[in-house]
Design an enzyme around this catalytic site. Structure first.
Site, PDB file in Angstrom:
ATOM      1  N   LYS A  54     -22.450  98.893  84.384  1.00 29.86           N
ATOM      2  CA  LYS A  54     -23.670  98.468  85.077  1.00 29.86           C
ATOM      3  C   LYS A  54     -23.346  98.058  86.522  1.00 29.86           C
ATOM      4  CE  LYS A  54     -25.944  97.280  80.734  1.00 29.86           C
ATOM      5  NZ  LYS A  54     -26.401  96.266  79.760  1.00 29.86           N
ATOM      6  N   GLN A  98     -25.784  90.014  78.727  1.00 28.20           N
ATOM      7  CA  GLN A  98     -25.331  91.071  77.814  1.00 28.20           C
ATOM      8  C   GLN A  98     -25.314  90.556  76.378  1.00 28.20           C
ATOM      9  OE1 GLN A  98     -24.840  94.247  78.777  1.00 28.20           O
ATOM     10  NE2 GLN A  98     -24.305  94.921  76.729  1.00 28.20           N
ATOM     11  N   ASP A 121     -34.049  93.467  81.790  1.00 30.16           N
ATOM     12  CA  ASP A 121     -33.793  94.089  80.483  1.00 30.16           C
ATOM     13  C   ASP A 121     -35.107  94.305  79.723  1.00 30.16           C
ATOM     14  OD1 ASP A 121     -31.316  94.953  79.561  1.00 30.16           O
ATOM     15  OD2 ASP A 121     -30.567  92.914  79.246  1.00 30.16           O
TER      16      ASP A 121
HETATM   17  N1  GUN Z   1     -26.564  95.138  74.200  1.00 33.81           N
HETATM   18  C1  GUN Z   1     -26.841  96.375  73.756  1.00 33.81           C
HETATM   19  N2  GUN Z   1     -27.780  96.963  74.535  1.00 33.81           N
HETATM   20  C2  GUN Z   1     -28.102  96.065  75.486  1.00 33.81           C
HETATM   21  C3  GUN Z   1     -28.998  96.094  76.591  1.00 33.81           C
HETATM   22  O1  GUN Z   1     -29.730  97.057  76.851  1.00 33.81           O
HETATM   23  N3  GUN Z   1     -29.011  94.959  77.352  1.00 33.81           N
HETATM   24  C4  GUN Z   1     -28.258  93.887  77.077  1.00 33.81           C
HETATM   25  N4  GUN Z   1     -28.369  92.819  77.874  1.00 33.81           N
HETATM   26  N5  GUN Z   1     -27.413  93.823  76.072  1.00 33.81           N
HETATM   27  C5  GUN Z   1     -27.340  94.910  75.279  1.00 33.81           C
END
Ligand code: GUN
Length: 293
Positions: A54, A98, A121
């Site tokens: 990211k 995350q 998100d």
């Molecule tokens: N863990 C698995 N997929 C995601 C996501 O799209 N965002 C976040 N923050 N954590 C995740």
């Protein structure tokens, strides 16, 4: 017939090119550089890989990025304080925490602590509620990325039967909402299936579009898939493999080779949904900037 392999990598690159152009425009008109932050708690290997990807994607499109790394034994209160700091930092346009979080931390409480205007998100109740009401909002990154894939490949959705396997709050459930919306892509008749579903194989075999987010390696087999279907694989599993430099190989929720032989379109793992999730996150960050001004 040979299936078309959906390249999430290619689609995400074209989304990133568009975002990079927008960022250039913002900067050349004297605007602030969009800035995405991520909070990573603990040392989970997969989460670290995703968060690093990211951050790298931010560089690629000209965004600023901040990675806040916290120890695995960080208390819930400390994490909530960090979230509060980011909520109040005018330079940060959006941020994510995350997931998964260590078990001593309440994920729902954390999600709700994020300012809705920075919830890139799209997991906050306000974002999910707006999605249900067709109001402009941050769409959850993975489902939004899948919609973008279907759009890019002009895969017909209107009136089709879409079966989603898995009802998680971050993928399956919002995915079912987006596919049923009065939009293009959208306008599907949606069946949301889960661990208590009876006759799952038959239901899947009637799907024109099958979206698999069940979290079990190679769960979907050829007998569960209709000839000419579109199959989207959201799963990603690290399977130990000493012949690989990394020590593992990646598998999805779909038994790729045998299922691909029946499909018109199929997304692979890796190189399918994963890169699209990141592209959507960047798009949401740009939207956060635009909604602010
Ligand atoms: N863990 C698995 N997929 C995601 C996501 O799209 N965002 C976040 N923050 N954590 C995740």
């Amino acid at each position: 017939m040979e299936p078309t392999i959906i390249s999430g990598k290619e689609v995400s690159n074209s989304v990133k090119d568009e975002i990079a152009l927008e960022v250039e425009k913002i900067k050349s008109s004297g605007g602030k550089t969009p800035h995405l932050a991520a909070i990573l708690v603990g040392e989970d290997g997969a989460s670290r890989t995703y968060v690093n990807a990211k951050v790298k994607a931010c560089e690629r499109v000209g965004f600023g990025s901040t990675l806040v790394k916290l120890d695995a034994d960080t208390s819930e209160e400390e994490l909530l304080n960090t979230i509060n700091q980011l909520n109040n930092d005018n330079d940060i346009d959006g941020f994510i925490v995350q997931l998964p979080l260590p078990s001593h931390i309440d994920e729902q409480k954390v999600t709700e602590a994020i300012a809705p205007g920075k919830d890139v998100d799209g997991f906050h109740p306000v974002s999910l509620g707006k999605m249900l009401l067709d109001l402009p909002s941050f769409l959850p990154a993975t489902p939004a990325g899948i919609v973008e894939m279907l759009r890019h490949y002009n895969i017909p959705t209107e009136g089709k039967h879409c079966v989603v396997i898995g009802r998680s709050h971050i993928v399956g459930s919002p995915m079912s909402v987006l596919m049923a919306r009065n939009a293009n892509p959208g306008n599907c008749t949606v069946t949301l299936t889960h661990s208590r579903t009876q006759n799952l194989n038959e239901i899947c075999a009637s799907a024109d579009i099958l979206i698999v987010a069940i979290g079990k390696p190679e769960f979907v087999t050829a007998d569960m898939v209709k000839e000419g279907a579109t199959v989207i694989d959201v799963g990603i599993h690290r399977i130990e493999d000493s012949s690989k430099k990394s020590g593992f190989r990646l598998l999805g929720d779909v038994k790729f080779d045998e299922v691909a032989a029946k499909c018109e379109f199929i997304s692979p793992v890796p190189g399918g949904v994963g890169p699209m999730t990141i592209a959507s996150l960047l798009k949401n960050t740009l939207l956060a900037v635009q909604l602010k001004s």
